[in-house]
Write a protein that holds these residues in place. Sequence first.
Motif, short mmCIF file in Angstrom:
data_model
loop_
_atom_site.label_atom_id
_atom_site.label_comp_id
_atom_site.label_asym_id
_atom_site.label_seq_id
_atom_site.Cartn_x
_atom_site.Cartn_y
_atom_site.Cartn_z
N ALA A 24 0.65 -1.25 0.13
CA ALA A 24 -0.07 -0.01 0.19
C ALA A 24 0.91 1.17 0.27
CB ALA A 24 -0.84 0.17 1.10
N ASN A 25 2.03 1.05 0.40
CA ASN A 25 2.93 2.34 0.55
C ASN A 25 4.14 2.15 -0.29
OD1 ASN A 25 1.56 3.87 2.62
ND2 ASN A 25 1.88 1.86 3.59
N ARG A 26 3.98 1.98 -1.68
CA ARG A 26 5.06 2.21 -2.52
C ARG A 26 5.45 3.30 -3.29
NH1 ARG A 26 2.52 -2.10 -6.59
NH2 ARG A 26 0.71 -0.53 -6.23
N ASP A 27 4.72 4.42 -3.04
CA ASP A 27 5.17 5.40 -3.55
C ASP A 27 6.35 6.35 -2.99
OD1 ASP A 27 2.67 5.42 -5.23
OD2 ASP A 27 1.44 6.59 -3.75
N PRO A 28 7.21 6.77 -3.85
CA PRO A 28 8.22 7.32 -3.22
C PRO A 28 8.03 8.63 -2.50
CG PRO A 28 8.29 7.65 -5.57
CD PRO A 28 7.25 6.92 -5.28
N VAL A 29 8.74 8.92 -1.54
CA VAL A 29 8.58 10.27 -0.45
C VAL A 29 9.96 10.47 -0.14
CG1 VAL A 29 6.31 9.25 0.64
CG2 VAL A 29 8.57 8.57 1.58
N ALA A 30 9.96 11.91 -0.05
CA ALA A 30 11.37 12.48 0.21
C ALA A 30 11.43 12.59 1.71
CB ALA A 30 11.28 13.95 -0.53
N PHE A 31 12.58 12.18 2.07
CA PHE A 31 13.12 12.14 3.57
C PHE A 31 14.33 13.07 3.62
CE2 PHE A 31 15.46 10.65 7.17
CZ PHE A 31 14.51 10.75 8.17
N THR A 32 14.17 14.28 4.55
CA THR A 32 15.31 15.07 4.44
C THR A 32 15.80 15.17 5.86
OG1 THR A 32 15.86 17.30 3.89
CG2 THR A 32 13.85 17.18 4.77
N LEU A 33 17.01 15.62 6.05
CA LEU A 33 17.52 15.75 7.35
C LEU A 33 18.07 17.24 7.68
CD1 LEU A 33 20.35 12.57 7.24
CD2 LEU A 33 17.98 12.71 8.54
N ASP A 34 17.47 17.90 6.78
CA ASP A 34 17.88 19.38 6.85
C ASP A 34 16.68 20.09 7.12
OD1 ASP A 34 18.86 21.86 6.92
OD2 ASP A 34 19.69 22.02 5.00
N PRO A 35 16.02 20.64 8.53
CA PRO A 35 14.89 21.19 8.65
C PRO A 35 14.69 22.44 8.03
CG PRO A 35 16.04 21.24 10.72
CD PRO A 35 17.12 20.35 9.70
N LEU A 47 12.90 7.51 -1.34
CA LEU A 47 12.67 6.02 -1.16
C LEU A 47 11.31 5.73 -1.16
CD1 LEU A 47 15.73 5.00 0.92
CD2 LEU A 47 15.28 4.68 -1.43
N PRO A 48 10.64 4.60 -1.34
CA PRO A 48 9.48 4.19 -1.16
C PRO A 48 8.98 4.52 0.26
CG PRO A 48 10.32 2.61 -2.53
CD PRO A 48 11.38 3.42 -1.96
N LEU A 49 7.89 4.62 0.96
CA LEU A 49 7.56 5.06 2.23
C LEU A 49 7.57 3.56 3.14
CD1 LEU A 49 6.56 6.80 4.47
CD2 LEU A 49 4.19 6.12 3.68
N PHE A 50 7.44 2.54 2.71
CA PHE A 50 7.58 1.24 3.46
C PHE A 50 8.90 1.15 3.76
CE2 PHE A 50 8.25 -0.69 -0.68
CZ PHE A 50 9.16 -1.53 -0.61
N ILE A 51 9.94 1.54 3.22
CA ILE A 51 11.30 1.23 3.51
C ILE A 51 11.59 2.24 4.85
CG2 ILE A 51 13.62 1.80 2.78
CD1 ILE A 51 12.97 0.67 0.00
N PHE A 52 11.12 3.43 4.61
CA PHE A 52 11.17 4.27 6.03
C PHE A 52 10.63 3.42 7.03
CE2 PHE A 52 11.96 7.60 2.45
CZ PHE A 52 13.37 7.71 3.10
N LEU A 53 9.26 2.98 6.71
CA LEU A 53 8.51 2.47 7.94
C LEU A 53 9.38 1.26 8.25
CD1 LEU A 53 4.85 2.68 6.53
CD2 LEU A 53 6.02 4.00 8.31
#
Length: 110
Positions: A24-35, A47-53
């Motif tokens: 269900a969460n295969r869409d890529p999302v951006a994860f940034t470390l710089d607020p 990366l896909p959201l499920f990888i971050f999860l």
Amino acid sequence: MFNRFMLIVVFVPLAVILIALAVANRDPVAFTLDPFNPGNPALTMTLPLFIFLFLALAIGMVVGSLATWVKQGRYRKLARQRGVEAENLRQAVSRAPAAPQGPALPKPTS
């Protein structure tokens, strides 16, 4: 028997839920470390959201395991100390002379 129960009741439904979550969460999302500059490509991963999860789940399990290990350190230390003490007592008993096997009876006088 308990291992089979755990496999069927806990791990199989957990695996089904995790697979459904990944699908269900295969869409890529951006994860940034710089607020302050979210568009910085050097500190942003897509990366896909499920990888971050799954990474968050794995990191949580590792941190929880380490916290438990640290919290139980005093009990491991106490067990080691008592093990050494028990071994010292075993060695002391094996070196001690054998005691008589019953109450000492007076020798009969004739």
